[in-house]
Design a protein around this motif. Structure first.
Motif, PDB file in Angstrom:
ATOM      1  N   ALA A  43      35.204  37.473  18.392  1.00 17.70           N
ATOM      2  CA  ALA A  43      35.273  37.470  19.899  1.00 17.70           C
ATOM      3  C   ALA A  43      37.066  37.142  20.077  1.00 17.70           C
ATOM      4  CB  ALA A  43      34.646  36.398  20.553  1.00 17.70           C
ATOM      5  N   ILE A  44      37.539  36.375  19.572  1.00 22.51           N
ATOM      6  CA  ILE A  44      38.986  36.204  19.726  1.00 22.51           C
ATOM      7  C   ILE A  44      39.800  37.358  19.110  1.00 22.51           C
ATOM      8  CG2 ILE A  44      40.849  34.543  19.038  1.00 22.51           C
ATOM      9  CD1 ILE A  44      39.204  33.346  21.114  1.00 22.51           C
ATOM     10  N   THR A  45      39.241  37.942  18.234  1.00 19.60           N
ATOM     11  CA  THR A  45      40.186  39.102  17.646  1.00 19.60           C
ATOM     12  C   THR A  45      40.025  40.218  18.637  1.00 19.60           C
ATOM     13  OG1 THR A  45      39.780  38.232  15.333  1.00 19.60           O
ATOM     14  CG2 THR A  45      40.266  40.677  15.771  1.00 19.60           C
ATOM     15  N   ALA A  46      38.689  40.447  18.959  1.00 21.80           N
ATOM     16  CA  ALA A  46      38.618  41.619  20.008  1.00 21.80           C
ATOM     17  C   ALA A  46      39.571  41.337  21.191  1.00 21.80           C
ATOM     18  CB  ALA A  46      36.971  41.560  20.171  1.00 21.80           C
ATOM     19  N   THR A  47      39.185  40.100  21.764  1.00 19.83           N
ATOM     20  CA  THR A  47      39.821  39.675  22.956  1.00 19.83           C
ATOM     21  C   THR A  47      41.507  39.802  22.768  1.00 19.83           C
ATOM     22  OG1 THR A  47      38.411  38.077  23.492  1.00 19.83           O
ATOM     23  CG2 THR A  47      40.236  37.894  24.730  1.00 19.83           C
ATOM     24  N   ALA A  48      42.066  39.384  21.781  1.00 20.43           N
ATOM     25  CA  ALA A  48      43.547  39.727  21.609  1.00 20.43           C
ATOM     26  C   ALA A  48      43.839  41.054  21.655  1.00 20.43           C
ATOM     27  CB  ALA A  48      43.722  39.002  20.429  1.00 20.43           C
ATOM     28  N   GLU A  49      43.165  41.895  20.846  1.00 19.47           N
ATOM     29  CA  GLU A  49      43.352  43.321  20.796  1.00 19.47           C
ATOM     30  C   GLU A  49      43.223  44.030  22.330  1.00 19.47           C
ATOM     31  OE1 GLU A  49      40.707  45.089  18.042  1.00 19.47           O
ATOM     32  OE2 GLU A  49      41.976  44.131  16.186  1.00 19.47           O
ATOM     33  N   LYS A  50      42.314  43.552  23.012  1.00 18.26           N
ATOM     34  CA  LYS A  50      42.159  44.173  24.281  1.00 18.26           C
ATOM     35  C   LYS A  50      43.260  43.692  25.363  1.00 18.26           C
ATOM     36  CE  LYS A  50      38.475  44.256  28.039  1.00 18.26           C
ATOM     37  NZ  LYS A  50      37.187  43.775  28.572  1.00 18.26           N
ATOM     38  N   ARG A  51      43.735  42.424  25.265  1.00 15.81           N
ATOM     39  CA  ARG A  51      44.624  42.111  26.264  1.00 15.81           C
ATOM     40  C   ARG A  51      45.947  42.558  25.892  1.00 15.81           C
ATOM     41  NH1 ARG A  51      43.202  35.383  26.599  1.00 15.81           N
ATOM     42  NH2 ARG A  51      41.070  35.659  27.388  1.00 15.81           N
ATOM     43  N   GLN A  52      46.288  42.721  24.650  1.00 16.47           N
ATOM     44  CA  GLN A  52      47.275  43.465  24.279  1.00 16.47           C
ATOM     45  C   GLN A  52      47.644  44.913  24.698  1.00 16.47           C
ATOM     46  OE1 GLN A  52      47.891  43.072  20.136  1.00 16.47           O
ATOM     47  NE2 GLN A  52      48.024  40.946  19.955  1.00 16.47           N
ATOM     48  N   HIS A  53      46.319  45.663  24.750  1.00 14.46           N
ATOM     49  CA  HIS A  53      46.123  47.204  24.969  1.00 14.46           C
ATOM     50  C   HIS A  53      46.263  47.023  26.758  1.00 14.46           C
ATOM     51  CE1 HIS A  53      44.620  51.048  25.577  1.00 14.46           C
ATOM     52  NE2 HIS A  53      43.966  50.437  26.595  1.00 14.46           N
ATOM     53  N   MET A  54      45.776  46.059  27.385  1.00 13.98           N
ATOM     54  CA  MET A  54      45.925  45.860  28.989  1.00 13.98           C
ATOM     55  C   MET A  54      47.068  45.807  29.065  1.00 13.98           C
ATOM     56  SD  MET A  54      42.163  44.208  29.647  1.00 13.98           S
ATOM     57  CE  MET A  54      42.443  44.076  31.385  1.00 13.98           C
ATOM     58  N   GLN A  55      47.897  44.924  28.411  1.00 15.30           N
ATOM     59  CA  GLN A  55      49.423  44.669  29.057  1.00 15.30           C
ATOM     60  C   GLN A  55      50.311  46.023  28.775  1.00 15.30           C
ATOM     61  OE1 GLN A  55      50.739  41.298  29.676  1.00 15.30           O
ATOM     62  NE2 GLN A  55      51.891  42.854  30.793  1.00 15.30           N
ATOM     63  N   ALA A  56      49.983  46.673  27.621  1.00 14.79           N
ATOM     64  CA  ALA A  56      50.797  47.699  27.504  1.00 14.79           C
ATOM     65  C   ALA A  56      50.505  48.988  28.434  1.00 14.79           C
ATOM     66  CB  ALA A  56      50.510  48.327  26.185  1.00 14.79           C
ATOM     67  N   GLU A  57      49.115  48.883  28.960  1.00 10.91           N
ATOM     68  CA  GLU A  57      48.552  49.929  29.860  1.00 10.91           C
ATOM     69  C   GLU A  57      49.078  49.585  31.171  1.00 10.91           C
ATOM     70  OE1 GLU A  57      44.447  51.932  31.352  1.00 10.91           O
ATOM     71  OE2 GLU A  57      44.406  50.108  30.445  1.00 10.91           O
ATOM     72  N   ALA A  58      49.183  48.179  31.392  1.00 15.46           N
ATOM     73  CA  ALA A  58      49.548  47.863  32.867  1.00 15.46           C
ATOM     74  C   ALA A  58      51.309  48.175  32.939  1.00 15.46           C
ATOM     75  CB  ALA A  58      49.522  46.265  33.111  1.00 15.46           C
ATOM     76  N   LYS A  59      51.939  48.105  31.990  1.00 17.04           N
ATOM     77  CA  LYS A  59      53.395  48.521  31.934  1.00 17.04           C
ATOM     78  C   LYS A  59      53.257  49.970  31.971  1.00 17.04           C
ATOM     79  CE  LYS A  59      57.746  47.658  29.199  1.00 17.04           C
ATOM     80  NZ  LYS A  59      57.742  49.227  28.691  1.00 17.04           N
ATOM     81  N   GLN A  60      52.627  50.650  31.527  1.00 14.16           N
ATOM     82  CA  GLN A  60      52.690  52.032  31.450  1.00 14.16           C
ATOM     83  C   GLN A  60      52.416  52.607  32.745  1.00 14.16           C
ATOM     84  OE1 GLN A  60      50.059  54.072  28.698  1.00 14.16           O
ATOM     85  NE2 GLN A  60      50.822  56.086  29.158  1.00 14.16           N
ATOM     86  N   VAL A  61      51.401  52.026  33.463  1.00 13.50           N
ATOM     87  CA  VAL A  61      50.932  52.457  34.734  1.00 13.50           C
ATOM     88  C   VAL A  61      51.947  52.071  36.026  1.00 13.50           C
ATOM     89  CG1 VAL A  61      49.225  51.876  36.692  1.00 13.50           C
ATOM     90  CG2 VAL A  61      48.486  52.261  34.211  1.00 13.50           C
ATOM     91  N   PHE A  62      52.701  50.845  35.531  1.00  8.65           N
ATOM     92  CA  PHE A  62      53.679  50.566  36.435  1.00  8.65           C
ATOM     93  C   PHE A  62      54.866  51.415  36.623  1.00  8.65           C
ATOM     94  CE2 PHE A  62      57.737  48.568  37.743  1.00  8.65           C
ATOM     95  CZ  PHE A  62      57.445  47.791  39.014  1.00  8.65           C
ATOM     96  N   GLU A  63      55.565  51.882  35.195  1.00 12.94           N
ATOM     97  CA  GLU A  63      56.512  52.791  35.136  1.00 12.94           C
ATOM     98  C   GLU A  63      56.094  54.387  35.391  1.00 12.94           C
ATOM     99  OE1 GLU A  63      57.233  52.137  31.021  1.00 12.94           O
ATOM    100  OE2 GLU A  63      58.639  50.058  31.434  1.00 12.94           O
ATOM    101  N   ALA A  64      54.684  54.481  35.407  1.00 12.74           N
ATOM    102  CA  ALA A  64      54.585  56.004  35.851  1.00 12.74           C
ATOM    103  C   ALA A  64      54.470  56.311  37.503  1.00 12.74           C
ATOM    104  CB  ALA A  64      53.047  56.225  35.105  1.00 12.74           C
ATOM    105  N   GLN A  65      54.721  55.119  38.129  1.00 15.29           N
ATOM    106  CA  GLN A  65      54.688  55.503  39.672  1.00 15.29           C
ATOM    107  C   GLN A  65      55.845  56.316  40.144  1.00 15.29           C
ATOM    108  OE1 GLN A  65      52.354  54.048  41.402  1.00 15.29           O
ATOM    109  NE2 GLN A  65      51.419  53.842  39.563  1.00 15.29           N
ATOM    110  N   PRO A  66      55.348  57.112  41.037  1.00 16.72           N
ATOM    111  CA  PRO A  66      56.509  58.201  41.530  1.00 16.72           C
ATOM    112  C   PRO A  66      57.451  57.571  42.373  1.00 16.72           C
ATOM    113  CG  PRO A  66      54.449  57.977  43.094  1.00 16.72           C
ATOM    114  CD  PRO A  66      54.117  57.224  41.851  1.00 16.72           C
ATOM    115  N   ASP A  67      58.415  58.372  43.089  1.00 11.91           N
ATOM    116  CA  ASP A  67      59.535  57.914  43.719  1.00 11.91           C
ATOM    117  C   ASP A  67      59.054  57.188  45.023  1.00 11.91           C
ATOM    118  OD1 ASP A  67      60.945  59.309  41.844  1.00 11.91           O
ATOM    119  OD2 ASP A  67      61.644  60.572  43.314  1.00 11.91           O
ATOM    120  N   ARG A  68      59.495  55.774  45.248  1.00 10.47           N
ATOM    121  CA  ARG A  68      59.212  54.980  46.345  1.00 10.47           C
ATOM    122  C   ARG A  68      60.054  54.297  46.846  1.00 10.47           C
ATOM    123  NH1 ARG A  68      52.937  52.758  44.292  1.00 10.47           N
ATOM    124  NH2 ARG A  68      51.970  54.517  44.807  1.00 10.47           N
ATOM    125  N   HIS A  69      59.597  53.690  48.142  1.00  5.16           N
ATOM    126  CA  HIS A  69      60.596  52.602  48.555  1.00  5.16           C
ATOM    127  C   HIS A  69      60.638  51.310  47.746  1.00  5.16           C
ATOM    128  CE1 HIS A  69      62.359  49.470  51.287  1.00  5.16           C
ATOM    129  NE2 HIS A  69      62.561  50.476  52.196  1.00  5.16           N
TER     130      HIS A  69
END
Length: 477
Positions: A43-69
């Protein structure tokens, strides 16, 4: 003497092999230990991999936002995820209750979310038999069921006097019984040791892992000694069993609850509602960062006008609205950090009270040592909160600086006048590339070991008391 001790231990093991109760107890203990290590490790191994993936995805989603205020990106926010340390596969500690992700945004500090226990049903604890829980609570109970009669059985069968006549001293007899109990304890502990070795392959440091195993060896030795001493003093199997059950209930169930209640009463902390009102009142006094005309910013405005020798904010080389946002965020953060530190200090003080009960209960001592060595204790969680706040503040102030320097005051003030003006009051999405990769790690191995010394000392003291108890019981035989 050594051969006599070994012969007595072998005789006890032979008795257990013939006893269906002993076989069942050992089988249950081994199954629980192996299953808990295997399930928790997976469970911990799967959790670690999942959280690392979600961290990378959160960063990618933030940086993919369009021009904004820029200020919209502050409220769009960003997530941080706390990956579990390797030894959490054996002792998840408080991680299941504290949450593993934090949403970062401007003007406020959010609590960690997505705690497993908060999202589970009331019966979910049945599936949370972690290796630490099995060793701390269930294994002593199984050792009691297995060994409550190691000495009383000899007395009831009349063989105790016969052994004395044969020249077997009470000390030799008790040593042999102790070796037998220790062998059973080591057999139950073996899956935990294997699990600890596996954590080394997953990046755990050697020092905390070795100390972790030694702490549990000491803890089980304490319980083997308690079982032996009470059985030696008791006159019958029933007396021994009931006495040992009373000790187990006191040490593993009652004292931990008393410790928690004592900490809550001795150092009562403010409720969330009271704290929120106090925070809002303090922040209100610093001004509203969304309103550049707030009287709280008059001195800031006057200083800027004097600094650049201009008459109006429109003439400033920077966007006064962005300057206000940056100034307000800095003061808001001071207030938020003050209350956050007060809360963390209160939690730490309560935890310290609970840990002092480790002098009375080895179950509390091993729980403290285990969590500190695994990096799943309160101190590491609070460290995660502090690191997250540092990242939040840097992220928000980067956007505020972009707000102040990347837009003119006129563009910012008129952005709602038309669709074109709204489009002009934006900055390029290339500016969103400000987030660093986040990988939370617990305290350094030497620091975790140093923090666990008090709990380890409590275990050694408990072992010394138990040895004295055994010597006393030996003289009574």
């Amino acid at each position: 003497m050594g051969s006599k001790v070994l012969a007595i231990a072998k005789d006890e093991w032979r008795y257990w092999r013939r006893s269906k109760l002993a076989q069942t107890v050992l089988l249950i203990a081994l199954v629980l230990a192996i299953a808990s290590v295997w399930v928790t490790q997976a469970a911990i191994t799967a959790t670690a991999e999942k959280r690392q993936h979600m961290q990378a995805e959160a960063k990618q989603v933030f940086e993919a936002q369009p021009d904004r205020h820029p200020h919209r990106m502050i409220h769009y926010g960003h997530y941080l995820f706390r990956a579990p340390p390797p030894l959490s596969a054996l002792d998840p500690g408080i991680d299941a209750f504290t949450g593993n992700a934090i949403f970062l945004e401007g003007h406020q500090q959010n609590s960690a979310t997505f705690a497993e226990q908060k999202q589970s049903s009331g019966l979910n604890w049945l599936g949370k038999l972690t290796p630490a829980y099995v060793m701390q609570v269930l294994t002593p109970l199984l050792l009691i069921v297995l060994g409550f009669g190691v000495m009383t059985r000899e007395r009831e069968a009349g063989t105790l006097d016969f052994l004395k006549v044969q020249g077997v001293s009470p000390l030799t007899l008790m040593l042999g019984k102790a070796v037998a109990l220790a062998g059973a304890g080591l057999l139950i502990l073996a899956p935990l040791v294997v699990g600890a070795l596996l954590t080394l392959l997953n990046g755990a440091a050697v020092l905390p892992v070795v100390a972790f195993v030694i702490a549990y060896l000491l803890y089980l030795a304490i319980w083997c000694g308690i079982v032996l001493a009470v059985s030696a003093l008791a006159s019958a199997n029933s007396t021994s069993f009931s006495g040992l059950m009373a000790v187990w209930i006191l040490m593993c169930l009652i004292l931990p609850r008393i410790a928690g209640n004592t900490a809550s009463v001795a150092l009562a902390s403010q409720g969330k509602l009271e704290t929120d009102f106090a925070v809002l009142q303090s922040i209100r006094d610093t001004g509203d960062g969304h309103n550049a005309n707030d009287p709280a910013f008059k001195a800031l405005k006057d200083n800027l006008l004097a600094q650049y020798n201009v008459a109006t904010v429109e003439e400033l080389p920077v966007n006064f609205r962005g300057v206000v946002s940056r100034y307000s965020e800095a003061h808001h953060t001071e207030v938020l950090n003050k209350f956050a530190e007060q809360k963390m200090q209160s939690e730490q003080a309560q935890a310290d009270i609970v840990r002092k009960f480790g002098w009375l209960s080895p179950a509390i001592a091993i729980q403290t040592a285990s969590m500190k060595l695994a990096g799943t204790d309160l101190e590491n969680y609070q460290r995660f909160l502090r690191e997250a706040e540092t990242i939040r503040y840097d992220f928000v102030q980067s956007m505020n600086t972009l707000h102040a320097e990347g837009l003119s005051y006129a563009q910012d003030a008129n952005r709602y006048s038309s669709q074109q003006a709204k489009q002009e009051a934006t900055v390029s999405s290339a500016n969103w590339q400000i987030l660093d990769d986040f990988h939370f790690t617990p305290l350094a191995p030497t620091q975790r070991f140093a923090n666990s010394i008090m709990a380890l000392l409590q275990l050694f003291c408990a072992m010394a008391v138990v040895l004295g108890f055994i010597l006393f019981a030996g003289r009574r035989i």
